[in-house]
Scaffold this motif. Structure first.
Motif, PDB file in Angstrom:
ATOM      1  N   LEU A  33      -8.128 -14.341 -14.006  1.00  0.00           N
ATOM      2  CA  LEU A  33      -8.298 -13.610 -15.260  1.00  0.00           C
ATOM      3  C   LEU A  33      -9.306 -12.475 -15.090  1.00  0.00           C
ATOM      4  N   THR A  34     -10.346 -12.722 -14.302  1.00  0.00           N
ATOM      5  CA  THR A  34     -11.334 -11.683 -14.022  1.00  0.00           C
ATOM      6  C   THR A  34     -10.695 -10.519 -13.274  1.00  0.00           C
ATOM      7  N   ALA A  35      -9.859 -10.836 -12.297  1.00  0.00           N
ATOM      8  CA  ALA A  35      -9.180  -9.787 -11.529  1.00  0.00           C
ATOM      9  C   ALA A  35      -8.293  -8.931 -12.428  1.00  0.00           C
ATOM     10  N   VAL A  36      -7.542  -9.564 -13.316  1.00  0.00           N
ATOM     11  CA  VAL A  36      -6.660  -8.809 -14.213  1.00  0.00           C
ATOM     12  C   VAL A  36      -7.474  -7.901 -15.123  1.00  0.00           C
ATOM     13  N   GLU A  37      -8.590  -8.396 -15.644  1.00  0.00           N
ATOM     14  CA  GLU A  37      -9.428  -7.570 -16.511  1.00  0.00           C
ATOM     15  C   GLU A  37      -9.987  -6.370 -15.751  1.00  0.00           C
ATOM     16  N   ARG A  38     -10.354  -6.542 -14.492  1.00  0.00           N
ATOM     17  CA  ARG A  38     -10.840  -5.422 -13.697  1.00  0.00           C
ATOM     18  C   ARG A  38      -9.737  -4.402 -13.451  1.00  0.00           C
ATOM     19  N   LEU A  39      -8.532  -4.875 -13.217  1.00  0.00           N
ATOM     20  CA  LEU A  39      -7.405  -3.960 -13.040  1.00  0.00           C
ATOM     21  C   LEU A  39      -7.139  -3.164 -14.317  1.00  0.00           C
ATOM     22  N   PRO A  45      -8.064   0.675   3.532  1.00  0.00           N
ATOM     23  CA  PRO A  45      -8.679   0.055   2.350  1.00  0.00           C
ATOM     24  C   PRO A  45      -7.618  -0.519   1.409  1.00  0.00           C
ATOM     25  N   TYR A  46      -6.964  -1.573   1.872  1.00  0.00           N
ATOM     26  CA  TYR A  46      -5.874  -2.148   1.095  1.00  0.00           C
ATOM     27  C   TYR A  46      -6.351  -2.756  -0.222  1.00  0.00           C
ATOM     28  N   PHE A  47      -7.539  -3.343  -0.208  1.00  0.00           N
ATOM     29  CA  PHE A  47      -8.010  -4.066  -1.393  1.00  0.00           C
ATOM     30  C   PHE A  47      -8.921  -3.187  -2.243  1.00  0.00           C
ATOM     31  N   GLU A  48      -8.541  -3.066  -3.498  1.00  0.00           N
ATOM     32  CA  GLU A  48      -9.305  -2.257  -4.441  1.00  0.00           C
ATOM     33  C   GLU A  48     -10.654  -2.898  -4.746  1.00  0.00           C
ATOM     34  N   PHE A  49     -10.666  -4.220  -4.843  1.00  0.00           N
ATOM     35  CA  PHE A  49     -11.904  -4.964  -5.086  1.00  0.00           C
ATOM     36  C   PHE A  49     -11.687  -6.413  -4.708  1.00  0.00           C
ATOM     37  N   MET A  50     -12.779  -7.183  -4.742  1.00  0.00           N
ATOM     38  CA  MET A  50     -12.722  -8.607  -4.441  1.00  0.00           C
ATOM     39  C   MET A  50     -13.329  -9.400  -5.597  1.00  0.00           C
ATOM     40  N   VAL A  51     -12.695 -10.483  -5.955  1.00  0.00           N
ATOM     41  CA  VAL A  51     -13.300 -11.495  -6.819  1.00  0.00           C
ATOM     42  C   VAL A  51     -13.563 -12.689  -5.922  1.00  0.00           C
ATOM     43  N   THR A  52     -14.828 -13.014  -5.714  1.00  0.00           N
ATOM     44  CA  THR A  52     -15.197 -14.059  -4.763  1.00  0.00           C
ATOM     45  C   THR A  52     -15.824 -15.258  -5.472  1.00  0.00           C
ATOM     46  N   GLY A  53     -15.950 -16.342  -4.727  1.00  0.00           N
ATOM     47  CA  GLY A  53     -16.433 -17.579  -5.327  1.00  0.00           C
ATOM     48  C   GLY A  53     -17.831 -17.500  -5.894  1.00  0.00           C
ATOM     49  N   ARG A  73      -1.257  -1.805  -6.352  1.00  0.00           N
ATOM     50  CA  ARG A  73      -2.666  -2.160  -6.213  1.00  0.00           C
ATOM     51  C   ARG A  73      -2.805  -3.594  -5.692  1.00  0.00           C
ATOM     52  N   CYS A  74      -3.823  -3.822  -4.874  1.00  0.00           N
ATOM     53  CA  CYS A  74      -4.094  -5.162  -4.357  1.00  0.00           C
ATOM     54  C   CYS A  74      -5.556  -5.519  -4.565  1.00  0.00           C
ATOM     55  N   ALA A  75      -5.801  -6.776  -4.896  1.00  0.00           N
ATOM     56  CA  ALA A  75      -7.157  -7.304  -5.026  1.00  0.00           C
ATOM     57  C   ALA A  75      -7.211  -8.652  -4.326  1.00  0.00           C
ATOM     58  N   LEU A  76      -8.386  -8.987  -3.824  1.00  0.00           N
ATOM     59  CA  LEU A  76      -8.597 -10.274  -3.159  1.00  0.00           C
ATOM     60  C   LEU A  76      -9.239 -11.232  -4.151  1.00  0.00           C
ATOM     61  N   VAL A  77      -8.660 -12.419  -4.297  1.00  0.00           N
ATOM     62  CA  VAL A  77      -9.181 -13.431  -5.226  1.00  0.00           C
ATOM     63  C   VAL A  77      -9.394 -14.700  -4.420  1.00  0.00           C
ATOM     64  N   HIS A 110       0.838  -1.202   0.000  1.00  0.00           N
ATOM     65  CA  HIS A 110       0.000   0.000   0.000  1.00  0.00           C
ATOM     66  C   HIS A 110       0.873   1.252   0.000  1.00  0.00           C
ATOM     67  N   GLN A 111       1.893   1.259   0.849  1.00  0.00           N
ATOM     68  CA  GLN A 111       2.796   2.409   0.924  1.00  0.00           C
ATOM     69  C   GLN A 111       3.556   2.602  -0.389  1.00  0.00           C
TER      70      GLN A 111
END
Length: 239
Positions: A154-160, A132-140, A110-114, A105-106
């Motif tokens: 792949l979904t996370a990369v497309e969102r980024l 707010p470390y995580f920009e978004f989450m891709v969940t099950g 960017r970080c996302a949860l998958v 973060h510092q």
């Protein structure tokens, strides 16, 4: 291509949750055992280990085979509710995870949860973090194919890429603790780090293995991406 302080090659880190960010696997195992035993069956440690990192609906089918007489959706809801209750009482952070999150973060990474956990549980974990470390989450519950399928990554990369079209899979690193998770990350093409926890990870030349996240920094993660770009440039030069 050279990395500079203003333009690091590392652009994003994709975090698995259960077993990587938090040590919730004991919560899941206890919930599974209680559910199977409530239906007159037995649940062994070996059976539980087979579900680590798997999609929840896959796990529900295994529990049905073990004697749980409930619909798959009801099994998932029951287990998730029990785990959420435990997490609300105490979030079992994995050693070094929060420190690495803060360092990323510092550094402006960017970080996302998958995760294969569903949105309600993932939200409880994320909301317990101080920033707010995580920009978004891709969940099950937001993908059609769970790990070990690469769809979640792949979904996370497309969102980024929505905010940074120049970003590619090669600018991203995935942190995983399980065989299904590491398989998904590798198949997606992102740089993959395995941090074994409940189950051992087989050696794989496509994956870097760390014993722990303790002491790991954004610079450590960045070097893995630098190495991939260096290797790619060498291959281009040979052709």
């Amino acid at each position: 291509m050279h990395s500079t302080p203003s333009q690091p090659l590392l652009k994003a880190v994709l975090w698995d949750m259960d077993g990587t960010l938090v040590d919730t696997e004991p919560y899941w195992i206890a919930a599974e055992r209680a559910l199977v035993e409530a239906h007159g069956g037995t649940w062994t440690h070996e059976q539980a280990m087979q579900l680590v990192g798997q999609a929840l609906l896959h796990g529900a089918a295994v529990l049905q085979d073990a004697g749980v007489r409930l619909e798959a959706r009801e099994i998932v809801n029951t287990l998730s509710a029990q785990v959420m209750e435990q997490v609300r009482n105490e979030v079992p952070w994995r050693p070094g995870a929060r420190e690495l999150l803060d360092d990323l973060h510092q550094a402006g990474i960017r970080c996302a949860l998958v995760t294969m956990s569903e949105h309600p549980l993932a939200s409880v974990v994320v909301e317990s973090l101080p920033k707010p470390y995580f920009e978004f989450m891709v969940t099950g519950d937001t993908v059609s194919n769970g790990k070990p399928h690469p769809e979640a990554y792949l979904t996370a990369v497309e969102r980024l890429r929505l905010d940074d079209p120049a970003l590619t899979i090669h600018h991203c690193v995935a942190l995983e603790d399980s065989v299904p998770g590491a398989t998904a990350a590798i198949a997606s093409g992102v740089v993959t780090v395995g941090i074994p926890h409940q189950v051992p990870l087989p050696e794989d030349p496509r994956m870097t293995t760390w014993d722990t996240l303790v002491g790991r920094t954004a610079a450590d993660v960045g070097r893995l991406v630098d190495a991939r770009f260096t290797a790619a440039n060498l291959l281009e030069g040979a052709n």
